[in-house]
Every structure is written in C-alpha cells, then in structure tokens.
Design an enzyme around this catalytic site. Sequence first.
Site, PDB file in Angstrom:
ATOM      1  N   ARG A  35       0.848  -1.189   0.000  1.00 57.36           N
ATOM      2  CA  ARG A  35       0.000   0.000   0.000  1.00 57.36           C
ATOM      3  C   ARG A  35       0.886   1.242   0.000  1.00 57.36           C
ATOM      4  NH1 ARG A  35      -2.712  -3.814   3.254  1.00 57.36           N
ATOM      5  NH2 ARG A  35      -4.838  -4.237   2.515  1.00 57.36           N
ATOM      6  N   LYS A  45      -2.637  -1.583   7.201  1.00 52.36           N
ATOM      7  CA  LYS A  45      -4.085  -1.373   7.300  1.00 52.36           C
ATOM      8  C   LYS A  45      -4.709  -2.293   8.343  1.00 52.36           C
ATOM      9  CE  LYS A  45      -8.302  -1.505   4.494  1.00 52.36           C
ATOM     10  NZ  LYS A  45      -8.864  -1.754   3.137  1.00 52.36           N
ATOM     11  N   HIS A  74      -2.435   2.884  -5.895  1.00 51.19           N
ATOM     12  CA  HIS A  74      -3.031   1.734  -5.213  1.00 51.19           C
ATOM     13  C   HIS A  74      -3.456   0.661  -6.211  1.00 51.19           C
ATOM     14  CE1 HIS A  74      -4.678   0.109  -1.435  1.00 51.19           C
ATOM     15  NE2 HIS A  74      -5.584  -0.448  -2.195  1.00 51.19           N
ATOM     16  N   ARG A 104      -1.653  -2.838  -6.912  1.00 49.93           N
ATOM     17  CA  ARG A 104      -1.989  -4.061  -6.182  1.00 49.93           C
ATOM     18  C   ARG A 104      -2.969  -4.928  -6.981  1.00 49.93           C
ATOM     19  NH1 ARG A 104      -1.174  -4.407  -0.815  1.00 49.93           N
ATOM     20  NH2 ARG A 104      -3.286  -5.049  -0.286  1.00 49.93           N
ATOM     21  N   HIS A 120      -3.988  -9.472   2.662  1.00 55.81           N
ATOM     22  CA  HIS A 120      -5.417  -9.671   2.880  1.00 55.81           C
ATOM     23  C   HIS A 120      -5.540 -10.812   3.874  1.00 55.81           C
ATOM     24  CE1 HIS A 120      -6.312  -7.909  -1.362  1.00 55.81           C
ATOM     25  NE2 HIS A 120      -6.033  -6.982  -0.463  1.00 55.81           N
ATOM     26  N   TYR A 175      -0.566 -16.941  12.668  1.00 57.66           N
ATOM     27  CA  TYR A 175      -0.125 -18.164  11.989  1.00 57.66           C
ATOM     28  C   TYR A 175       0.137 -17.890  10.512  1.00 57.66           C
ATOM     29  CZ  TYR A 175      -0.479 -22.713   9.687  1.00 57.66           C
ATOM     30  OH  TYR A 175      -0.241 -23.804   8.902  1.00 57.66           O
TER      31      TYR A 175
END
Length: 238
Positions: free
Chosen positions: A82, A109, A172, A175, A198, A208
Amino acid sequence: ATHMSHRVLQIAGSIYNYAIITGRAQHNITEGLTKALKPHRKQHFPTLREYELPEFLDAFEGLDARQQNKVAFKILLLTAVRTGELRKARWQDFDFERQEWRIPAENTKMRTEHLVPLSSQVLSLLKRLKGMTGHQEWLFPAVCGYRHEVMSEITINNMIVRMGFKGRIVGHGFRSLFSTVLNEHGFNRDAIERQLAHMERNAVRAAYNRAEYMKERKNIMQWWADFIDQCNHPTPTC
C-alpha cells in the site's frame, strides 16, 4: 467527496446533539439533510490490463522526475504494498541479509506486521536509494521537512498523471494489477492474498498466516519483478 460530505454531516449532527444536551441549542439543524446529499458508492481503484504494461513502463522511463520519486514508484510497483506502507518505510525495517522488508503493524491497514520478500530488482533499487537517503531515518523523506516527515501521498499519482495515464490507474491500483496478472498466470491464489496482506481478522490465524506460503511468496515476488522487466522490453510473453 460524497463520502466526506456524509462524514461531515455526521460530525455536525453529533455536535448539535451535544449542544442540545448541554442547553446550548434547542434543535439539531442537520436532521433530514442526509436526503439532500448524493449517496456514496464505493468504487474500485482503476488499474491496467497486462497488455497495457509496456506502454505504461515506457511512459515511466521517459518521465522527467526526481530520482528518489522514480525509485519510490518502481518499488511500489514491484512490491505491491500500500502507498502508505511505502511512504512510511524506514531503513531499519529492511533486512538485506534475509532479503526481507518487515512492515511494522502500526504502518499496515490490518495493524498486523507484514513481511515482503525482496526481489533482486528491489534490492538493486534500495542499494541505489541508499546513496540518496541512507543517512536518514526514512527511505523517502519529504523535500520540505518542515511540513511533513515523508513523501506526500499524492506524489505517485501526480507522476501517473504526468505520464498521461490519468483515470487509467492510480498507485493503489498496482496491487490489483499484481493480483490479476499473477492469478491469470496460475499462481496460488492463497499465496497471492497473503502477499497482499489480505489476512484473517482472527488474531490467532493472523499470527499463523503471517509467514504462511513464504517460499511461494518469494518465488512470486521474483517472478513478478522479472515479468515487469520483460514488459519493459516487450517480448511475446508480455
């Protein structure tokens, strides 16, 4: 603008409600004004298709801009992070021996630490940048430091406008381009999503998943950088 107008109305309404409670006003004059505002509709960031990349990269190579800004542009494209994460990058966040960029949680984010494997091309750009800003805390310090510490949030988009791509892509959008191309070339969707940060909102799963698919992600980042190089010198693969 539509989002901001609704936000301002909400804040003004809260102020008037407080004024009524504290005896400073009798009526909330913002009531009913929502219907006078245009509804806010979320829009996806514009991006390019794969076949447009050679034209885009050619325009970038011909752009007359500060070398520090051109390095920032290229690193953003090659890492698919980002824009805020790039702007707030510190030299201390980079491990050149492990070839990794560890973005601290406060800069992401999702407020979760994110790991970015560094391709050989990005490492080369960082080495070049080291000679420009390596003596400072930030990779991309502001030119006028009395107003902001780091590069402006509009720098990359201004470069895109000057390249003649206004409305076709924004910073942006790199991405989305990254995701689309990699998915179309058959890479593991889960690994792509992890690399884009994400991540799961569940704290345990997020911890994890932070290093999950790391080997694949390293391969993905190097393939992407090589692919961009090929598109900069078009061949039948791009």
